[in-house]
Design a protein around this motif. Structure first.
Motif, PDB file in Angstrom:
ATOM      1  N   ALA A   1      25.007  47.220 -26.019  1.00  0.00           N
ATOM      2  CA  ALA A   1      25.944  48.340 -26.075  1.00  0.00           C
ATOM      3  C   ALA A   1      25.641  49.260 -27.252  1.00  0.00           C
ATOM      4  O   ALA A   1      25.148  48.834 -28.292  1.00  0.00           O
ATOM      5  CB  ALA A   1      27.377  47.823 -26.192  1.00  0.00           C
ATOM      6  N   LEU A   2      25.958  50.521 -27.038  1.00  0.00           N
ATOM      7  CA  LEU A   2      25.898  51.512 -28.110  1.00  0.00           C
ATOM      8  C   LEU A   2      27.335  51.849 -28.481  1.00  0.00           C
ATOM      9  O   LEU A   2      28.151  52.163 -27.615  1.00  0.00           O
ATOM     10  CB  LEU A   2      25.183  52.781 -27.654  1.00  0.00           C
ATOM     11  N   VAL A   3      27.662  51.790 -29.755  1.00  0.00           N
ATOM     12  CA  VAL A   3      28.985  52.176 -30.236  1.00  0.00           C
ATOM     13  C   VAL A   3      28.795  53.459 -31.033  1.00  0.00           C
ATOM     14  O   VAL A   3      28.056  53.480 -32.016  1.00  0.00           O
ATOM     15  CB  VAL A   3      29.618  51.063 -31.105  1.00  0.00           C
ATOM     16  N   TYR A   4      29.440  54.532 -30.552  1.00  0.00           N
ATOM     17  CA  TYR A   4      29.227  55.873 -31.100  1.00  0.00           C
ATOM     18  C   TYR A   4      27.737  56.190 -31.231  1.00  0.00           C
ATOM     19  O   TYR A   4      27.275  56.731 -32.217  1.00  0.00           O
ATOM     20  CB  TYR A   4      29.939  56.045 -32.441  1.00  0.00           C
ATOM     21  N   GLY A   5      26.984  55.796 -30.196  1.00  0.00           N
ATOM     22  CA  GLY A   5      25.575  56.138 -30.116  1.00  0.00           C
ATOM     23  C   GLY A   5      24.621  55.235 -30.876  1.00  0.00           C
ATOM     24  O   GLY A   5      23.416  55.443 -30.823  1.00  0.00           O
ATOM     25  N   LYS A   6      25.134  54.227 -31.565  1.00  0.00           N
ATOM     26  CA  LYS A   6      24.274  53.337 -32.348  1.00  0.00           C
ATOM     27  C   LYS A   6      24.287  51.928 -31.759  1.00  0.00           C
ATOM     28  O   LYS A   6      25.348  51.419 -31.413  1.00  0.00           O
ATOM     29  CB  LYS A   6      24.759  53.269 -33.798  1.00  0.00           C
ATOM     30  N   PRO A   7      23.105  51.279 -31.674  1.00  0.00           N
ATOM     31  CA  PRO A   7      23.082  49.898 -31.191  1.00  0.00           C
ATOM     32  C   PRO A   7      23.976  49.016 -32.062  1.00  0.00           C
ATOM     33  O   PRO A   7      23.804  48.952 -33.276  1.00  0.00           O
ATOM     34  CB  PRO A   7      21.615  49.482 -31.335  1.00  0.00           C
ATOM     35  N   THR A   8      24.971  48.401 -31.431  1.00  0.00           N
ATOM     36  CA  THR A   8      25.949  47.587 -32.156  1.00  0.00           C
ATOM     37  C   THR A   8      26.333  46.393 -31.297  1.00  0.00           C
ATOM     38  O   THR A   8      27.264  46.474 -30.492  1.00  0.00           O
ATOM     39  CB  THR A   8      27.206  48.421 -32.488  1.00  0.00           C
TER      40      THR A   8
ATOM     41  N   GLY B   1      27.750  51.386 -22.329  1.00  0.00           N
ATOM     42  CA  GLY B   1      27.226  50.145 -21.781  1.00  0.00           C
ATOM     43  C   GLY B   1      26.369  50.399 -20.555  1.00  0.00           C
ATOM     44  O   GLY B   1      26.461  49.665 -19.577  1.00  0.00           O
ATOM     45  N   THR B   2      25.561  51.448 -20.604  1.00  0.00           N
ATOM     46  CA  THR B   2      24.739  51.799 -19.443  1.00  0.00           C
ATOM     47  C   THR B   2      23.307  51.303 -19.580  1.00  0.00           C
ATOM     48  O   THR B   2      22.486  51.561 -18.707  1.00  0.00           O
ATOM     49  CB  THR B   2      24.716  53.326 -19.214  1.00  0.00           C
ATOM     50  N   GLY B   3      23.000  50.593 -20.651  1.00  0.00           N
ATOM     51  CA  GLY B   3      21.632  50.123 -20.890  1.00  0.00           C
ATOM     52  C   GLY B   3      21.164  49.114 -19.863  1.00  0.00           C
ATOM     53  O   GLY B   3      21.952  48.546 -19.104  1.00  0.00           O
ATOM     54  N   PRO B   4      19.853  48.860 -19.841  1.00  0.00           N
ATOM     55  CA  PRO B   4      19.264  47.985 -18.827  1.00  0.00           C
ATOM     56  C   PRO B   4      19.707  46.525 -18.913  1.00  0.00           C
ATOM     57  O   PRO B   4      19.598  45.801 -17.942  1.00  0.00           O
ATOM     58  CB  PRO B   4      17.759  48.107 -19.090  1.00  0.00           C
ATOM     59  N   GLY B   5      20.223  46.076 -20.032  1.00  0.00           N
ATOM     60  CA  GLY B   5      20.639  44.684 -20.161  1.00  0.00           C
ATOM     61  C   GLY B   5      22.038  44.401 -19.660  1.00  0.00           C
ATOM     62  O   GLY B   5      22.487  43.259 -19.690  1.00  0.00           O
ATOM     63  N   ASN B   6      22.740  45.401 -19.172  1.00  0.00           N
ATOM     64  CA  ASN B   6      24.116  45.227 -18.715  1.00  0.00           C
ATOM     65  C   ASN B   6      24.158  44.985 -17.210  1.00  0.00           C
ATOM     66  O   ASN B   6      23.554  45.745 -16.450  1.00  0.00           O
ATOM     67  CB  ASN B   6      24.950  46.462 -19.066  1.00  0.00           C
ATOM     68  N   PRO B   7      24.896  43.966 -16.746  1.00  0.00           N
ATOM     69  CA  PRO B   7      24.946  43.693 -15.308  1.00  0.00           C
ATOM     70  C   PRO B   7      25.656  44.790 -14.521  1.00  0.00           C
ATOM     71  O   PRO B   7      25.388  44.992 -13.348  1.00  0.00           O
ATOM     72  CB  PRO B   7      25.700  42.372 -15.207  1.00  0.00           C
ATOM     73  N   VAL B   8      26.558  45.511 -15.184  1.00  0.00           N
ATOM     74  CA  VAL B   8      27.293  46.627 -14.591  1.00  0.00           C
ATOM     75  C   VAL B   8      27.285  47.744 -15.620  1.00  0.00           C
ATOM     76  O   VAL B   8      27.554  47.511 -16.800  1.00  0.00           O
ATOM     77  CB  VAL B   8      28.746  46.219 -14.264  1.00  0.00           C
ATOM     78  N   ARG B   9      26.975  48.960 -15.171  1.00  0.00           N
ATOM     79  CA  ARG B   9      27.026  50.088 -16.109  1.00  0.00           C
ATOM     80  C   ARG B   9      28.486  50.451 -16.373  1.00  0.00           C
ATOM     81  O   ARG B   9      29.301  50.495 -15.454  1.00  0.00           O
ATOM     82  CB  ARG B   9      26.265  51.286 -15.558  1.00  0.00           C
TER      83      ARG B   9
END
Length: 160
Positions: free
Chosen positions: A44-51, A116-124
């Motif tokens: 996930a990105l929180v305010y655009g930063k990997p967190t 949470g739209t990254g490739p590691g997420n089961p659902v965007r």
């Protein structure tokens, strides 16, 4: 942006098990189903930063509405920030949407609290910052066969 029927209400709590017990006893909520001991959000990105962050999550029914209880397990999530600043309470309104890409494009004018739209997420999924909606965060989840499978047990709690 016209939204479909509400999927769930997200509620941040200090202790997921205690909240389930209290909501059941006081308000007749339940049954509850846990999403496991720990849900990790490493992509996930929180305010655009990997967190990366972790939550304990349970779903239950309150007055015919699906509620999601979210217990922060670290201090990195917006849920932990919410808890520290406001205490326990309603955090977001969530919607399963068929036209996720169109809605995401329309929402790009708003700040994305969590992406949470990254490739590691089961659902965007995304959380839209509450500034544009009078303080209430809106969560959009992409309705796909994978989402239906992932959320099927929880949807069944309300007969949906």
């Amino acid at each position: 942006m016209r939204l479909p029927e509400l999927f769930h209400i997200g509620w941040v709590v200090r202790d997921c098990a205690a909240a389930q017990e209290e909501l059941s006893r006081r308000l007749g909520a339940g049954p509850f189903r846990s999403a496991g001991d720990e849900s990790r959000f490493d992509q996930a990105l929180v305010y655009g930063k990997p967190t990366p962050f972790s939550l304990k999550i349970a779903f239950g029914v309150l007055g015919g509405v699906l509620i999601e209880l979210l217990e922060p397990l670290d201090d990195r999530s917006p849920h932990a920030e919410f808890l520290a600043e406001r205490g326990e309470g309603m955090h977001h309104l969530a919607y399963l949407v068929d036209d996720f890409d169109d809605r995401l494009a329309a929402a790009r004018g708003s700040d994305l609290l969590i992406d949470g739209t990254g490739p590691g997420n089961p659902v965007r999924w995304v959380y839209l910052d509450g500034n544009a909606t009078r303080g209430t965060v809106v969560e959009l989840l992409e309705r796909t066969p994978a989402a239906e499978t992932l959320f099927g047990d929880f949807l069944a709690l309300t007969g949906g």
